[in-house]
Motif scaffolding. Structure first.
Motif, PDB file in Angstrom:
ATOM      1  N   SER A  34       0.844  -1.195   0.000  1.00 39.93           N
ATOM      2  CA  SER A  34       0.000   0.000   0.000  1.00 39.93           C
ATOM      3  C   SER A  34       0.880   1.244   0.000  1.00 39.93           C
ATOM      4  N   THR A  35       0.256   2.412  -0.081  1.00 37.93           N
ATOM      5  CA  THR A  35       1.002   3.670  -0.013  1.00 37.93           C
ATOM      6  C   THR A  35       1.750   3.779   1.316  1.00 37.93           C
ATOM      7  N   THR A  36       1.114   3.314   2.384  1.00 34.04           N
ATOM      8  CA  THR A  36       1.763   3.316   3.696  1.00 34.04           C
ATOM      9  C   THR A  36       2.987   2.416   3.701  1.00 34.04           C
ATOM     10  N   ASP A  37       2.876   1.264   3.042  1.00 34.74           N
ATOM     11  CA  ASP A  37       4.015   0.342   2.963  1.00 34.74           C
ATOM     12  C   ASP A  37       5.193   1.004   2.261  1.00 34.74           C
ATOM     13  N   PHE A  38       4.927   1.720   1.173  1.00 36.27           N
ATOM     14  CA  PHE A  38       6.003   2.402   0.448  1.00 36.27           C
ATOM     15  C   PHE A  38       6.629   3.498   1.306  1.00 36.27           C
ATOM     16  N   ALA A  39       5.797   4.220   2.046  1.00 38.73           N
ATOM     17  CA  ALA A  39       6.312   5.287   2.910  1.00 38.73           C
ATOM     18  C   ALA A  39       7.216   4.712   4.002  1.00 38.73           C
ATOM     19  N   ASP A  40       6.798   3.596   4.595  1.00 40.34           N
ATOM     20  CA  ASP A  40       7.614   2.954   5.627  1.00 40.34           C
ATOM     21  C   ASP A  40       8.907   2.405   5.035  1.00 40.34           C
ATOM     22  N   ALA A  41       8.810   1.846   3.825  1.00 40.78           N
ATOM     23  CA  ALA A  41      10.010   1.311   3.164  1.00 40.78           C
ATOM     24  C   ALA A  41      11.021   2.418   2.906  1.00 40.78           C
ATOM     25  N   GLU A  42      10.539   3.599   2.538  1.00 39.47           N
ATOM     26  CA  GLU A  42      11.423   4.740   2.304  1.00 39.47           C
ATOM     27  C   GLU A  42      12.190   5.101   3.577  1.00 39.47           C
ATOM     28  N   LEU A  43      11.493   5.097   4.705  1.00 39.97           N
ATOM     29  CA  LEU A  43      12.135   5.429   5.981  1.00 39.97           C
ATOM     30  C   LEU A  43      13.142   4.354   6.386  1.00 39.97           C
ATOM     31  N   GLN A  44      12.793   3.091   6.121  1.00 38.88           N
ATOM     32  CA  GLN A  44      13.729   2.005   6.438  1.00 38.88           C
ATOM     33  C   GLN A  44      14.994   2.119   5.593  1.00 38.88           C
ATOM     34  N   LEU A  45      14.824   2.383   4.307  1.00 41.35           N
ATOM     35  CA  LEU A  45      15.991   2.493   3.426  1.00 41.35           C
ATOM     36  C   LEU A  45      16.878   3.657   3.847  1.00 41.35           C
ATOM     37  N   LYS A  46      16.268   4.782   4.197  1.00 44.20           N
ATOM     38  CA  LYS A  46      17.049   5.937   4.655  1.00 44.20           C
ATOM     39  C   LYS A  46      17.842   5.584   5.907  1.00 44.20           C
ATOM     40  N   PHE A  47      17.243   4.787   6.778  1.00 45.10           N
ATOM     41  CA  PHE A  47      17.905   4.371   8.017  1.00 45.10           C
ATOM     42  C   PHE A  47      19.174   3.588   7.702  1.00 45.10           C
ATOM     43  N   TYR A  48      19.096   2.664   6.748  1.00 41.53           N
ATOM     44  CA  TYR A  48      20.268   1.866   6.377  1.00 41.53           C
ATOM     45  C   TYR A  48      21.292   2.705   5.606  1.00 41.53           C
ATOM     46  N   VAL A  49      20.818   3.612   4.781  1.00 40.29           N
ATOM     47  CA  VAL A  49      21.733   4.499   4.055  1.00 40.29           C
ATOM     48  C   VAL A  49      22.506   5.374   5.041  1.00 40.29           C
ATOM     49  N   ASP A  50      21.814   5.892   6.041  1.00 42.68           N
ATOM     50  CA  ASP A  50      22.474   6.710   7.063  1.00 42.68           C
ATOM     51  C   ASP A  50      23.519   5.905   7.848  1.00 42.68           C
ATOM     52  N   ALA A  51      23.330   4.574   7.902  1.00 42.51           N
ATOM     53  CA  ALA A  51      24.274   3.708   8.611  1.00 42.51           C
ATOM     54  C   ALA A  51      25.516   3.419   7.775  1.00 42.51           C
ATOM     55  N   GLY A  52      25.459   3.756   6.477  1.00 44.95           N
ATOM     56  CA  GLY A  52      26.631   3.562   5.630  1.00 44.95           C
ATOM     57  C   GLY A  52      26.416   2.701   4.405  1.00 44.95           C
ATOM     58  N   PHE A  53      25.240   2.102   4.273  1.00 44.96           N
ATOM     59  CA  PHE A  53      24.946   1.301   3.087  1.00 44.96           C
ATOM     60  C   PHE A  53      24.507   2.197   1.941  1.00 44.96           C
ATOM     61  N   SER A  54      24.701   1.721   0.716  1.00 45.13           N
ATOM     62  CA  SER A  54      24.182   2.459  -0.438  1.00 45.13           C
ATOM     63  C   SER A  54      22.679   2.214  -0.536  1.00 45.13           C
ATOM     64  N   ALA A  55      22.002   3.014  -1.348  1.00 45.22           N
ATOM     65  CA  ALA A  55      20.562   2.824  -1.528  1.00 45.22           C
ATOM     66  C   ALA A  55      20.268   1.438  -2.092  1.00 45.22           C
TER      67      ALA A  55
END
Length: 214
Positions: A105-126
């Motif tokens: 759902s749209t909510t799922d995509f929004a949550d996925a975006e936040l999760q990906l940003k969390f890992y990117v901030d930790a040092g992983f690439s997108a």
């Protein structure tokens, strides 16, 4: 008679827990709600759309660690969200099959975006963050799919249990490995899940360390 979308989903989840995904039909749901089938089509055009809504509701109700907490380490979050997802899928009959076959759902995509940003901030690439998210989700869903499938089979074969120890006598390594997972006459699925989860997280950690030290 107009019927509320939320009530439809609530009753659909209750019916799912009673009969399972294969026997869940819009006809049975309409009968349960005391309405004609066309009344459901105002909200859900088919069973697939209904299952999408059930999946979203399942996640909203039970997935308590979907997003990282403030200041949480990425390793701790990966463990916590994976465990939370497993408990979510186990909380609903055929929960893994629901999750595997529905559209985000749209909510799922929004949550996925936040999760990906969390890992990117930790040092992983997108790209790495996306593969982490996909790999962890599929590990959990696949694991629970096996758990729920085995549970259903055991319920159907009550009183027909074989002697696993006797069957494994010709295979000493396999027998030794299974003994480490035995729990009250069955397999300790919790322990097996945690072992697999640890292997995945440790692989992610080593990958990040190697990347940051280059």
């Amino acid at each position: 008679m107009a019927i509320d979308r939320g009530r439809i989903v609530d009753e659909a989840m209750a019916l799912l827990n009673e009969v399972g995904i294969d026997k869940l039909t819009t006809r049975k749901l309409a009968e349960r709600l005391g309405v004609q089938q066309p009344a459901l089509y105002w909200h859900f055009k088919n069973k697939s759309a209904l299952l999408d809504a059930i999946n979203s509701e399942m996640l909203a109700r039970y997935h308590t660690h979907r997003l990282p907490s403030r200041g949480e380490d990425w390793v701790d979050f990966t463990y916590a969200t994976s465990r939370s997802m497993r408990k979510t899928l186990l909380a609903v009959r055929d929960g893994a099959r629901i999750a595997a076959g529905t559209r985000p759902s749209t909510t799922d995509f929004a949550d996925a975006e936040l999760q990906l940003k969390f890992y990117v901030d930790a040092g992983f690439s997108a790209e790495e963050a996306l593969h982490i998210s996909i790999s962890m989700a599929r590990y959990v869903v696949g694991y629970v799919l096996e758990e729920q499938g085995e549970r259903e089979r055991m319920e159907e074969e009550v009183g027909q249990d074989g002697d696993l120890d006797a069957e494994l006598v010709p295979f000493p390594i396999l027998a030794e490995a299974f003994r480490s997972l035995e729990k009250e006459g069955s397999i300790n699925t919790e322990q097996a899940f945690e072992r697999g989860l640890k292997y995945l997280v440790e692989g992610m950690r080593l990958s990040l360390v190697g990347k940051l030290t280059q």
